[in-house]
Scaffold this motif. Sequence first.
Motif, PDB file in Angstrom:
ATOM      1  N   GLY A 142     136.213 -27.011 -53.247  1.00  0.00           N
ATOM      2  CA  GLY A 142     136.478 -26.033 -54.217  1.00  0.00           C
ATOM      3  C   GLY A 142     135.665 -25.960 -55.353  1.00  0.00           C
ATOM      4  O   GLY A 142     135.788 -25.568 -56.373  1.00  0.00           O
ATOM      5  N   GLY A 152     141.829 -30.936 -62.372  1.00  0.00           N
ATOM      6  CA  GLY A 152     141.650 -29.389 -62.717  1.00  0.00           C
ATOM      7  C   GLY A 152     140.204 -29.029 -62.468  1.00  0.00           C
ATOM      8  O   GLY A 152     139.792 -28.148 -63.403  1.00  0.00           O
ATOM      9  N   SER A 172     138.587 -27.453 -60.033  1.00  0.00           N
ATOM     10  CA  SER A 172     138.419 -26.571 -59.024  1.00  0.00           C
ATOM     11  C   SER A 172     137.623 -25.233 -59.588  1.00  0.00           C
ATOM     12  O   SER A 172     138.447 -24.643 -60.586  1.00  0.00           O
ATOM     13  CB  SER A 172     139.709 -25.917 -58.165  1.00  0.00           C
ATOM     14  OG  SER A 172     139.761 -25.265 -57.301  1.00  0.00           O
ATOM     15  N   LYS A 187     138.068 -33.921 -52.643  1.00  0.00           N
ATOM     16  CA  LYS A 187     139.043 -32.540 -52.816  1.00  0.00           C
ATOM     17  C   LYS A 187     140.313 -32.833 -53.724  1.00  0.00           C
ATOM     18  O   LYS A 187     140.625 -32.503 -54.686  1.00  0.00           O
ATOM     19  CB  LYS A 187     139.412 -31.830 -51.669  1.00  0.00           C
ATOM     20  CG  LYS A 187     140.247 -30.818 -52.110  1.00  0.00           C
ATOM     21  CD  LYS A 187     140.484 -29.735 -50.857  1.00  0.00           C
ATOM     22  CE  LYS A 187     141.581 -28.554 -51.282  1.00  0.00           C
ATOM     23  NZ  LYS A 187     141.031 -27.999 -52.490  1.00  0.00           N
ATOM     24  N   GLN A 188     140.866 -34.140 -53.427  1.00  0.00           N
ATOM     25  CA  GLN A 188     142.043 -34.835 -54.294  1.00  0.00           C
ATOM     26  C   GLN A 188     141.596 -34.839 -55.842  1.00  0.00           C
ATOM     27  O   GLN A 188     142.507 -34.661 -56.498  1.00  0.00           O
ATOM     28  CB  GLN A 188     142.577 -36.087 -53.762  1.00  0.00           C
ATOM     29  CG  GLN A 188     143.578 -35.522 -52.399  1.00  0.00           C
ATOM     30  CD  GLN A 188     143.834 -37.081 -51.990  1.00  0.00           C
ATOM     31  OE1 GLN A 188     143.567 -38.178 -52.195  1.00  0.00           O
ATOM     32  NE2 GLN A 188     144.922 -36.989 -50.970  1.00  0.00           N
ATOM     33  N   ASP A 239     141.234 -31.449 -57.453  1.00  0.00           N
ATOM     34  CA  ASP A 239     142.517 -30.954 -57.641  1.00  0.00           C
ATOM     35  C   ASP A 239     143.307 -31.664 -58.893  1.00  0.00           C
ATOM     36  O   ASP A 239     143.673 -30.873 -59.597  1.00  0.00           O
ATOM     37  CB  ASP A 239     143.249 -30.756 -56.670  1.00  0.00           C
ATOM     38  CG  ASP A 239     142.756 -30.011 -55.554  1.00  0.00           C
ATOM     39  OD1 ASP A 239     141.837 -29.060 -55.786  1.00  0.00           O
ATOM     40  OD2 ASP A 239     143.125 -29.943 -54.130  1.00  0.00           O
ATOM     41  N   SER A 240     143.297 -32.941 -58.711  1.00  0.00           N
ATOM     42  CA  SER A 240     144.098 -33.769 -59.785  1.00  0.00           C
ATOM     43  C   SER A 240     143.455 -33.690 -61.127  1.00  0.00           C
ATOM     44  O   SER A 240     144.077 -33.824 -62.082  1.00  0.00           O
ATOM     45  CB  SER A 240     144.361 -35.134 -59.273  1.00  0.00           C
ATOM     46  OG  SER A 240     142.916 -35.917 -59.203  1.00  0.00           O
TER      47      SER A 240
END
Length: 538
Positions: free
Chosen positions: A401, A369, A371, A362-363, A366-367
């Motif tokens: 995500g 972009g 999602s 998930k990191q 998210d990091s």
Amino acid sequence: MLFAPSGSTRRSRRHLIALTGVAIAAATVLAGCTSDGGSGGSGAGGSSSARAQTLIIAENEVPASFDPAQADNSTVDEVVLPAYDTLVSYDGNKLGGDLATSWKVSADGLSIDVVLHDGVTFHDGTTLTADDVAYTLDRLHTVNIGAASFLTAYKATTVTDPTHLTITLSTPDATFVPALSRVYVVEKALVEKNLGSDNGQAWLATHDAGSGPYVLQKYVSNQSATYAQYAKYWKGFTGQAKKLEFHYFSSAAEESQALKAGDVDIAMDIAPSEWAAYQKDSGFTVDQATTNVGLYAFFNMAGTSTKDKALRQAISMAYDYKSHVSSILKGAGTEMDGVMPTGFGIPTDGVTQPSYDLKAAKQLVDSNGLSGTTVTMTYFKATTEMEQAATLLQSALDQIGLKLKVQAVTYPAYVTMASKASTRPDIAEVYAFPAFPDPSAIMYQNFDSKFIGSGQNWGAYSNPEVDKLVEAAQSSTDESARKADYLKAEQIVTGDYVTINMANSKYVTVFDKRVQGYTYQPSHHQTVDVYAITLSGK
């Protein structure tokens, strides 16, 4: 042995590898006569004595063709094995002669002298000679489909006399002789008589031109394929089934129902959740065999979203590999250490095999972009392991995500999809079936860029350094050097996150106790060596 389509009911579907307009998955072939005067198959609905002498095998994928040139995949390999012979064959992992009594590779590795058995005949009674072998190799090289990808070093064949020939190569190839175990010899005169405009591909898609123990008699679209013994088979018979049938089912549940009812004798797609019950039933045998087969999810390396390495890495880290083995396979398999199954003896130093880590995945999402990204994935219909793996991945991606849209397809349909960048799915679940016990069968076949679009490089992966390594290993006869090159290639492939290496599954076959002599053959995964099987009374 003449078969005809059922007139107006016949429909055509193009199969990528064959590049032919005839797709027998959508054709009905009518029964003809065998060379020994036999008629159509008996089936489970025939007389009790006929059923007792008939071996019936359940399958979940119809063959794309009966042309042995396409036997690089199991659906075709399975249906040509009974009807054809090869120069060499494997018994387990041991290579020996079949049509060839002996062979000798020259010191420079550029020629192979072969001696053939005398007295072998094709199903129409014609004697098999070195001319037929030469024709088979030349034809495969010309049509350049399917099994031709195993013989890229082939140059020519010189015939000395009816039982002696010399195969010449353009470059030394350590895997050439083993690969001959997937080259089924066709009758030259018969194929030339029906050559058409495509080197006999359309005709062989629905006809038999072999010398094997069984004669193809009838194929009913999406339902069954029927064979009868070839009475003059050169190896003879010692209790094998008089008739052979493949029955095609759309689900594992249907296969199981047919097996329990006695309508089939062997089933290779029984759901893992049913294995324990069959093991407790004295009427059945459950065979679990260690394999070199991996279940992979190939990323589309040129896909709109999946060309992003961070996305591929995140998806790979989101997959629960331990649950796949324990819950999906019920322990009948192992986790992968990379793209190479452990049976090939390649070390795993420096190989990047992701561990299940949803938080880290998930990191990454998210990091970078990512999602909300939606990706598509295909799996093969009626394949329980694939279906459950798709569900497991879909759930995991939802938690980090990402969205996964899954689609069940047939193998021929997937091959067509994978042939073009515009239709290739973002991710595709595919089993890698090594055609012979050599790392080449994974590293060269699945990751060399020459096989993009017309071979088994399903993810359209292109890396010049990997090409150089696997091609060097392909031609080398130094086993230490070959292993070193394959290891380097594997390190690069895993570091690029080309595949999700889901599991190295055991192969589980469930069969009736009357079936004797069944043995899993690693060089012919998801097939049955029907000539090795005898039947007790029923």
